[in-house]
Design an enzyme around this catalytic site. Structure first.
Site, PDB file in Angstrom:
ATOM      1  N   CYS A 129      -2.036  -0.661   7.248  1.00 51.59           N
ATOM      2  CA  CYS A 129      -1.151   0.523   7.779  1.00 51.59           C
ATOM      3  C   CYS A 129      -1.412   1.344   8.907  1.00 51.59           C
ATOM      4  CB  CYS A 129      -2.057   1.124   6.410  1.00 51.59           C
ATOM      5  SG  CYS A 129      -2.017   1.310   4.646  1.00 51.59           S
ATOM      6  N   GLU A 162       1.021   3.428   2.096  1.00 52.69           N
ATOM      7  CA  GLU A 162       1.688   4.145   2.785  1.00 52.69           C
ATOM      8  C   GLU A 162       2.831   3.525   3.895  1.00 52.69           C
ATOM      9  OE1 GLU A 162      -3.051   4.864   3.863  1.00 52.69           O
ATOM     10  OE2 GLU A 162      -2.331   3.568   2.554  1.00 52.69           O
ATOM     11  N   HIS A 173       1.091  -1.712   0.103  1.00 55.02           N
ATOM     12  CA  HIS A 173      -0.135   0.012   0.283  1.00 55.02           C
ATOM     13  C   HIS A 173       0.855   0.859   0.414  1.00 55.02           C
ATOM     14  CE1 HIS A 173      -4.103  -1.844   2.007  1.00 55.02           C
ATOM     15  NE2 HIS A 173      -3.187  -2.983   0.983  1.00 55.02           N
ATOM     16  N   CYS A 231      -6.068   1.631   5.711  1.00 49.36           N
ATOM     17  CA  CYS A 231      -6.546   0.606   6.027  1.00 49.36           C
ATOM     18  C   CYS A 231      -5.990  -0.286   7.558  1.00 49.36           C
ATOM     19  CB  CYS A 231      -6.471  -0.437   5.491  1.00 49.36           C
ATOM     20  SG  CYS A 231      -4.950  -1.173   5.266  1.00 49.36           S
TER      21      CYS A 231
END
Length: 114
Positions: free
Chosen positions: A44, A13, A11, A41
């Site tokens: 993250c 992040e 992801h 999420c």
């Protein structure tokens, strides 16, 4: 990066935190802030907490990303965890939030999770 690298943990992040740690030569990022196109999420958010980042600003709500085909929902059980974390989490205001949501809508077809 998730689709490009075939890596469900890649992801934005996660990638940004990995790069920041490498560049700064430390894992404590308490003097940093993170800006994201979408509400983080749970994975993250956990990494944000582990790296001690104190402020998160995101563009689109998780529901907008989920509607575009991204697996970005935030389970209700995590809402209280987010609130109790001591991390300032807020959505960008005005034009920035609108643009982030528009981007997810435009890329809906291209980035469908398979």
């Amino acid at each position: 990066m998730v689709l490009k690298d075939t890596d469900p943990s890649a992801h934005a992040e996660v990638t940004a935190i990995r790069e920041a740690c490498k560049k700064l030569g430390k894992i404590n990022l308490s003097d940093c802030e993170i800006y994201s196109s979408c509400e983080p999420c749970p994975m993250c958010f956990g990494l944000i907490r582990l790296s001690k980042i104190k402020k998160v600003v995101y563009g689109a709500k998780a529901e907008v990303a989920a509607a575009a085909g991204f697996n970005s929902t935030v389970p209700d059980a995590f809402v209280e965890y987010y609130k109790k974390s001591g991390i300032e989490v807020r959505q960008a205001e005005g034009e920035a939030a609108r643009i982030a949501e528009e981007v997810f809508e435009k890329v809906k077809e291209k980035f469908q999770m398979k």
